[in-house]
Design a protein around this motif. Structure first.
Motif, PDB file in Angstrom:
ATOM      1  N   ASP A 192       0.851  -1.193   0.000  1.00  0.00           N
ATOM      2  CA  ASP A 192       0.000   0.000   0.000  1.00  0.00           C
ATOM      3  C   ASP A 192       0.888   1.244   0.000  1.00  0.00           C
ATOM      4  N   LEU A 193       0.859   1.999  -1.096  1.00  0.00           N
ATOM      5  CA  LEU A 193       1.667   3.223  -1.188  1.00  0.00           C
ATOM      6  C   LEU A 193       0.776   4.467  -1.208  1.00  0.00           C
ATOM      7  N   SER A 194      -0.410   4.346  -0.610  1.00  0.00           N
ATOM      8  CA  SER A 194      -1.355   5.464  -0.624  1.00  0.00           C
ATOM      9  C   SER A 194      -0.886   6.637   0.236  1.00  0.00           C
ATOM     10  N   CYS A 195       0.194   6.427   1.019  1.00  0.00           N
ATOM     11  CA  CYS A 195       0.705   7.536   1.844  1.00  0.00           C
ATOM     12  C   CYS A 195       1.436   8.582   1.001  1.00  0.00           C
ATOM     13  N   PHE A 196       1.783   8.243  -0.236  1.00  0.00           N
ATOM     14  CA  PHE A 196       2.450   9.218  -1.116  1.00  0.00           C
ATOM     15  C   PHE A 196       1.416  10.200  -1.658  1.00  0.00           C
TER      16      PHE A 196
END
Length: 452
Positions: free
Chosen positions: A2-6
Motif C-alpha cells: 500500500d503506497l497510498s501515503c504518497f
C-alpha cells in the motif's frame, strides 16, 4: 504494498497500515537511489510512532550508502534549517503535522532545502520502493547533530533585540513540539510566556494541534484574556504554521498577517519582492506598495511559492493558510519567525495588535476561506466563471479563477489536497457587499451542484 501515503507534496497515512517502519526503511533506500544524496538530515515530531519510523528510515538511508545526521525531536523548519545551514544533500522530517494522532508522514527536501514533490522526485521514490533493493558497497554512518543553538541564533537574527520591551504572550503548542523552542527563546527575550498545552505529548490529550479549526481556538483565546496578554500564538504539531490572536482573544485571519509581515519585513529591507497567493490579495497589494515593495502573485502551495521566491529573489512570501516563507530561511516556511516579527512590531510601534489589524479588516473585509464538497468541481467553477466574468474588470487563472470588479473580488479554486472547492471573497471597505456576494456565490454553487 500500500503506497497510498504518497501525496502530491509529501507522505501522510495511517500507522501501521499505510505507513510503518518496514515501508520507511524502503523509502530511505529509494530516497538515496533517486536523489543521489550522501548526507541527509533526519528529524521527527512528537507522535508516538515517529521515533520508530525515523529509525527505520535512517537504517534505509545508511543501507543505501548515505550518512545520516540525526537532529532528533524537532519541528519541520529545523530540518529545513539544518539541511541548508550545514549544506547537506537533503533532509527528511517524520511528521503528520495536524493529521489524526494515529497518522504519520514525511516531508522531504533536497539540497538547499528545495522541496521534493510529486513533480520532481517524490513519484520516482514511490515507484522505486516497489523494486527489490541491494545494499550499497559501503554503508553510511550515523551521527547525532545538535542544531537547536544555531537555529535559535538564526531566529533571533530577524529582530532587533534592543527594541523589545517586556510584554505577556500566551503560547499554545497544542502538545506539539513548539514548546521546546519557546523554552529556548525565552532565555533571550524580555517576554513573559503564558504556556498552554505546552508539554510535547504524542497522545494529544487536548486534541490534535490544528488551530485553523474554530473548536481548537478557545484555549488560546481564554489564556490571552485571563492573563491580559498582548497577543496569543498557537501552532500546529510540527509548528511550520502559526496562528495569531489579538489582545482581546480574537482569532486573526491569516490573510491580514501576510500584509502585516510584508510591511514589517519591507521596512527592514527597504524594499524588495513579496510573493502572495491569489485567494485574497487587495490588502497585501496595498501594504506592499505603500512600503516600497513589489507584490507578485503565485499559485497556492508551498512548492509553488518557494520556487517563485527563488525565481524572483523575494524577501518574504505569505499564504493566508498561515504559511510564511523567508528568503534568509532557505526560502522555507517557519512558524517561529512570524511571531517574533509581530512581537517586535508591537514593541516598536506601541500599538496593540487589534489596532494594527482593525484598520486592515475595515479597508478590505474578507469572507475567510469557505470550503464546499462538490461532485464536479471543474464544471461548477467553469459555470461560475462564465456567469461572473461578464462585465468583470479582470479575470485571472493563476490558481482556479479570480474575478475582480471595482469594489469586490473573489477566488474560487479546487483544493490541491482534498475533494473540495474553496471560495474567498473580499471587498473595498464594504462589509455588507462582501457578505452579500459571498451568499450569492454559495447559493449559485449550490444550485449548479443540484442541477448537475
Amino acid at each position: 504494498m500500500d503506497l497510498s501515503c504518497f501525496k502530491a507534496y509529501d507522505l501522510r497515512g495511517r500507522v501501521p497500515d499505510q505507513l510503518n517502519p518496514a515501508l520507511a526503511e524502503k523509502i530511505g533506500r529509494a530516497y538515496v537511489e533517486i536523489t543521489g544524496a550522501r548526507k541527509v538530515i533526519v528529524g521527527y515530531d512528537i507522535r508516538l510512532s515517529s521515533l520508530d519510523i525515523a529509525e527505520a528510515l535512517s537504517s534505509g538511508l545508511m543501507a543505501a550508502g548515505a550518512d545520516v545526521f540525526d537532529i532528533g525531536l524537532c519541528g519541520t523548519e529545523q530540518v529545513y534549517f539544518a539541511t541548508s545551514h550545514y549544506k547537506m544533500d537533503g533532509g527528511i522530517m517524520v511528521t503528520a503535522s495536524h493529521n489524526p494522532k494515529d497518522h504519520n508522514g514525511m516531508k522531504m527536501v533536497g539540497p538547499e532545502s528545495r522541496p521534493i514533490s510529486s513533480d520532481n522526485g517524490l513519484n520516482d521514490i514511490r515507484d522505486r520502493v516497489l523494486e527489490p533493493f541491494g545494499d550499497a558497497p559501503e554503508q553510511g554512518c550515523y551521527e547525532p547533530l545538535e542544531v537547536m543553538s544555531a537555529y535559535i541564533d538564526h531566529l533571533l537574527g530577524y529582530i532587533d533585540a534592543a527594541s523589545l520591551t517586556p510584554m505577556t504572550i500566551a503560547v499554545n503548542a497544542g502538545n506539539g513540539g513548539a514548546g521546546l523552542v519557546i523554552d529556548e527563546l525565552e532565555q533571550h527575550l524580555p517576554f513573559e510566556f503564558v504556556k498552554v498545552h505546552h508539554e510535547p505529548d504524542g497522545h494529544f490529550p487536548n486534541g490534535v494541534p490544528n488551530p485553523i479549526l474554530p473548536e481548537n481556538r478557545a484555549a488560546t483565546a481564554d489564556a490571552v484574556i485571563a492573563e491580559g496578554a498582548a497577543m496569543g500564538i498557537a501552532w500546529d504539531g510540527d509548528y511550520d504554521r502559526c496562528f495569531f490572536f489579538d489582545e482581546n482573544g480574537r482569532f486573526i485571519e491569516g490573510y491580514y498577517i501576510v500584509g502585516l509581515l510584508a510591511d514589517q519585513f519591507l521596512r527592514k529591507t527597504g524594499g524588495g519582492k513579496v510573493i502572495h497567493d491569489p485567494r485574497l490579495t487587495w490588502n497585501t497589494l496595498d501594504l506592499v506598495e505603500a512600503a516600497g515593495g513589489e507584490a507578485i502573485e503565485s499559485k497556492t502551495g508551498h512548492a509553488f511559492i518557494k520556487q517563485r521566491m527563488r525565481d524572483e529573489d523575494a524577501v518574504y512570501g505569505g499564504e493566508m493558510s498561515a504559511h510564511h516563507y523567508f528568503r534568509d530561511f532557505a526560502y522555507c516556511d517557519s512558524g517561529m519567525i512570524p511571531w517574533l516579527l509581530v512581537a517586535e512590531r508591537l514593541c516598536q510601534s506601541g500599538q496593540t495588535l487589534s489596532s494594527l489589524i482593525d484598520a486592515r479588516i475595515e479597508a478590505y473585509p474578507a469572507s475567510g476561506e469557505i470550503n464546499r464538497t462538490i461532485d464536479d468541481p471543474p464544471k461548477v467553477i467553469a459555470a461560475i466563471e462564465a456567469k461572473y466574468s461578464v462585465g468583470a474588470k479582470n479575470v485571472s487563472h493563476v490558481d482556479g479563477v479570480s474575478i475582480e470588479f471595482d469594489d469586490w473580488r473573489f477566488n474560487l479554486r479546487m483544493s490541491n489536497t482534498e475533494p473540495v472547492v474553496r471560495l474567498n471573497v473580499e471587498s473595498r471597505a464594504d462589509i455588507p457587499l462582501m457578505e452579500e456576494k459571498t451568499e450569492e456565490l454559495l447559493a449559485e454553487m449550490q444550485r449548479l451542484t443540484e442541477e448537475g
